[in-house]
Design a protein around this motif. Structure first.
Motif, short mmCIF file in Angstrom:
data_model
loop_
_atom_site.label_atom_id
_atom_site.label_comp_id
_atom_site.label_asym_id
_atom_site.label_seq_id
_atom_site.Cartn_x
_atom_site.Cartn_y
_atom_site.Cartn_z
N PRO A 103 0.82 -1.22 0.00
CA PRO A 103 0.00 0.00 0.00
C PRO A 103 0.85 1.27 0.00
CG PRO A 103 0.15 -0.83 2.23
CD PRO A 103 0.92 -1.79 1.36
N CYS A 132 1.23 1.35 -5.93
CA CYS A 132 0.76 0.97 -4.60
C CYS A 132 -0.74 0.67 -4.66
CB CYS A 132 1.02 2.09 -3.60
SG CYS A 132 2.78 2.44 -3.38
N TRP A 133 -1.16 -0.20 -3.78
CA TRP A 133 -2.53 -0.74 -3.87
C TRP A 133 -3.28 -0.60 -2.57
CZ3 TRP A 133 -4.58 -2.96 -8.36
CH2 TRP A 133 -3.69 -3.08 -9.41
N ARG A 134 -4.62 -0.46 -2.69
CA ARG A 134 -5.48 -0.53 -1.52
C ARG A 134 -6.76 -1.21 -1.94
NH1 ARG A 134 -6.97 5.91 -1.22
NH2 ARG A 134 -8.12 6.01 -3.19
N ARG A 143 -9.95 5.09 -6.59
CA ARG A 143 -9.00 4.21 -7.25
C ARG A 143 -8.44 3.20 -6.25
NH1 ARG A 143 -6.28 7.99 -10.41
NH2 ARG A 143 -4.37 7.09 -9.65
N ARG A 144 -8.02 2.06 -6.74
CA ARG A 144 -7.42 1.05 -5.85
C ARG A 144 -5.92 0.96 -6.08
NH1 ARG A 144 -12.11 -3.64 -6.01
NH2 ARG A 144 -13.30 -2.78 -4.25
N GLU A 145 -5.44 1.74 -7.01
CA GLU A 145 -3.99 1.75 -7.23
C GLU A 145 -3.57 3.15 -7.64
OE1 GLU A 145 -2.61 2.49 -10.30
OE2 GLU A 145 -4.55 2.60 -11.31
N HIS A 146 -2.35 3.47 -7.34
CA HIS A 146 -1.74 4.67 -7.89
C HIS A 146 -0.23 4.45 -7.86
CE1 HIS A 146 -0.79 7.13 -3.99
NE2 HIS A 146 -0.50 5.87 -3.84
N ARG A 312 -7.16 17.06 -2.86
CA ARG A 312 -6.58 16.38 -1.69
C ARG A 312 -5.08 16.67 -1.67
NH1 ARG A 312 -9.44 13.83 -4.67
NH2 ARG A 312 -7.82 12.69 -5.76
N ALA A 342 -1.68 10.98 -9.09
CA ALA A 342 -3.05 11.34 -9.49
C ALA A 342 -3.36 12.81 -9.21
CB ALA A 342 -4.04 10.45 -8.75
N VAL A 343 -3.17 13.26 -7.97
CA VAL A 343 -3.57 14.63 -7.62
C VAL A 343 -2.75 15.65 -8.41
CG1 VAL A 343 -3.82 16.29 -5.73
CG2 VAL A 343 -4.28 13.85 -5.33
#
Ligand SMILES: CC(=O)Nc1cnc2ccccc2c1
Length: 450
Positions: A103, A132-134, A143-146, A312, A342-343
Motif C-alpha cells: 500500500p 501501490c494498492w489498496r 482508485r485502488r492503485e496509484h 486532496r 493522481a492529484v
C-alpha cells in the motif's frame, strides 16, 4: 481475447448487443475495478511525469531502488488504525504465505535498508517510483492503485535531511511550472503532540493511534474524533489540550504551550532557517494541524496542498526514526516523502500546465510499390541506426493522400518515398516536410544528410 464458445473460462457478461466474434461473446475489456489502463496517450503523460520525478531525484544525487509489488503482510500489520492498513490488498498465496500488494513503499525501503545493514555507507539517499494498492470495500469509486514517487534519506538525524526533501519537492513543482502561489507545503512536527500527551500523562504507546485519529480532524465531525480519542484512552480533559495544540499558528504560540526548550520548536526553527538558504521559504507554512495519517512518523511531518483548496494532499512525508527498530533492526534515523501520480495531474489540469505530448517521428519511409518494400526496409534500418525515429509504412495499398495525412498526424520531419522510376537511378524522393522542399538523393546522401 475471445472466450472460447461453449464452456467459457471467464464469467461472461452476456449483455444484449455484445458484439459476437467468431469464437463467442466478448469478455469485459475494462481493467479490474479501481484500476487504470495506460493507452499510448496516457502512457506518454505518465512517462513525462516519471521522467520529471527521476530528473529531480538525479539532481539531488539520489539513487534509484525498487522492490517487489507483493510483500509479506507483516510489513504492514501496524495496530494504530490506519486507513491504509485497514484497506490492505492482502491474500494468502498458494504456499500459505500471508502476503499483500504494497500500500506504500516506505516499509519495503526499510526492509531493504535492514537487509543491506551497515554494509551501506550512510547516509543513504534512495528514491523509488512504484505502484501501490489498496482494497476499498465501499464502492466509493475511488482508485485502488496509484503510482508513488518516494525519496528517502536514511542515517541523518538532523532536519538538514527534511530540508533536502522539501527542496526536492519544490524543485519538482517549479520544473512543472507550478509556483508558490499555486501550492504550499504545510510543515509541523509530531513532537508537539508528543509534548501535549506527556503533559496529560497519556501513555507513549497510544501516540501513533492518537496521531492517526487527529489526522482525520478536517475529514470527520468533531464528536467522532473525540469518540475515537476516548476509545484510544485519551481522557476528555486532554482532548481540549490536543485540539488547542493543533490549532497553534506561530512558533511563539508553540513556545508558550510546550516551552522554548522543546525539541519541536528548535527543529522547526532550524528547518525554516535552512529553507531560507534553499530559497524555498515562500513555499513553507508552519501549520500545527498537520499530523499525516501514517503511524510511524516521529518528528517533522509535511504535506503539499493546493492553495485553491480544491484537491486532496498532493504529496506528504516526514521523519520516521523508529520504523527500522519496529522491524527488529537497529534504530536508524530516517525521513522521506510519497508523491502520488493522481492529484498532481488534476492540479496541472487546473493550472493549464498539462504538456502536449504527441507521438512524434523523424522520418516516414514508404515504398510506392510492393516490389520496393525490401529496399525500403533497408533505408529505414540505416536511418534508425543513425538514431532517427522512423515509421516504416508496412500497411499495403496506401496512397499519397493517406501518407501525407499520416505524416501530419505524426508531425514527421521528412517523408522518404521509394518509387521505381527514381530507384532505377538509385535515388529516393526525400520530402522535407518543414521546409516543404523535395529532393532526389541516393540512400548514402540521405543517410549523410541526416
Ligand atoms: C487520488 C488517488 O488515486 N489516491 C490513491 C489511489 N490508490 C491508492 C492505493 C494505495 C494507497 C493510496 C492510494 C491513493
Amino acid at each position: 481475447i475471445r472466450a472460447m464458445s461453449g464452456s467459457p473460462a471467464v464469467s461472461l457478461k452476456e449483455k444484449e448487443g455484445t458484439p459476437k466474434g467468431s469464437m463467442g461473446s466478448l469478455i469485459s475489456t475494462d481493467p479490474p475495478k479501481g484500476t487504470r489502463d495506460f493507452p499510448p496517450e496516457d502512457m506518454r503523460l505518465r512517462t513525462w511525469l516519471f521522467n520529471n520525478f527521476r530528473e529531480v531525484s538525479r539532481l539531488f544525487s539520489f539513487e534509484e531502488v525498487d522492490f517487489p509489488l507483493v510483500e509479506s503482510e507483516e510489513l504492514y500489520t501496524r495496530k494504530a488504525g490506519e486507513e491504509i492498513v485497514g484497506q490492505l490488498y492482502n491474500f494468502e498465496d498458494k504456499g500459505g504465505r500471508k502476503v499483500a500488494l504494497r500500500p506504500e513503499l516506505t516499509p519495503s525501503l526499510a526492509r531493504l535498508v535492514l537487509q543491506k545493514g551497515r554494509a551501506q555507507s550512510y547516509p543513504l539517499k534512495w528514491f523509488a517510483i512504484g505502484q501501490c494498492w489498496r482494497y476499498e470495500r465501499m464502492t466509493r469509486g475511488r482508485r485502488r492503485e496509484h503510482y508513488q514517487w518516494n525519496m528517502d534519506i536514511i542515517g541523518v538525524p538532523g532536519v538538514e535531511a527534511e530540508a533536502e526533501l522539501l527542496s526536492a519537492i519544490v524543485t519538482f513543482f517549479t520544473k512543472l511550472g507550478i509556483t508558490s502561489n499555486d501550492v504550499g507545503i504545510k510543515v509541523s512536527n509530531r513532537k508537539v503532540l508528543q509534548a501535549v500527551l506527556e503533559k496529560f500523562n497519556i501513555p507513549v504507546d497510544s501516540f501513533p493511534a492518537v496521531c492517526v485519529i487527529v489526522d482525520k480532524l478536517e475529514k470527520l465531525p468533531r464528536e467522532e474524533i473525540e469518540g475515537e480519542l476516548d476509545k484510544a484512552g485519551v481522557p476528555s480533559n486532554a482532548v481540549e489540550g490536543i485540539l488547542k495544540a493543533l490549532s497553534l499558528k506561530s512558533f511563539d504560540d508553540l513556545e508558550a504551550l510546550i516551552g522554548a526548550q522543546s525539541g519541536a520548536v528548535a527543529e522547526l526553527k532550524q528547518l525554516f532557517a535552512l529553507a531560507e538558504g534553499y530559497g524555498i521559504q515562500d513555499w513553507l507554512h508552519f501549520d500545527a494541524s498537520v499530523v499525516r495519517g501514517l503511524a510511524y512518523y516521529t518528528g517533522t511531518v509535511f504535506e503539499g496542498f493546493d492553495k485553491d483548496k480544491k484537491l486532496r494532499a498532493i504529496c506528504g512525508g516526514g521523519r520516521y526514526d523508529r520504523l527500522l527498530s519496529t522491524y527488529g533492526g537497529q534504530d536508524t534515523p530516517a525521513c522521506g516523502f510519497g508523491f502520488g501520480d493522481a492529484v498532481i495531474v488534476e492540479l496541472l489540469k487546473e493550472k493549464k500546465l498539462l504538456p502536449v505530448l504527441p507521438h512524434v517521428v523523424d522520418d516516414v519511409v514508404m515504398a510506392l510499390e510492393d516490389s520496393l518494400r525490401v529496399p525500403a526496409a533497408g533505408v529505414a534500418a540505416r536511418l534508425r541506426s543513425k538514431g532517427r525515429v522512423v515509421e516504416l509504412v508496412i500497411e499495403k495499398g496506401k496512397k499519397m493522400k493517406w501518407v501525407f495525412k499520416h505524416c501530419d498526424t505524426l508531425k514527421a520531419k521528412r517523408l522518404v518515398l521509394l518509387g521505381s522510376t527514381e530507384w532505377d537511378q538509385g535515388k529516393v524522393n526525400v520530402k522535407d516536410l518543414d521546409a516543404r522542399e523535395q529532393t532526389l538523393k541516393t540512400v548514402d546522401e540521405l543517410i549523410e544528410s541526416t
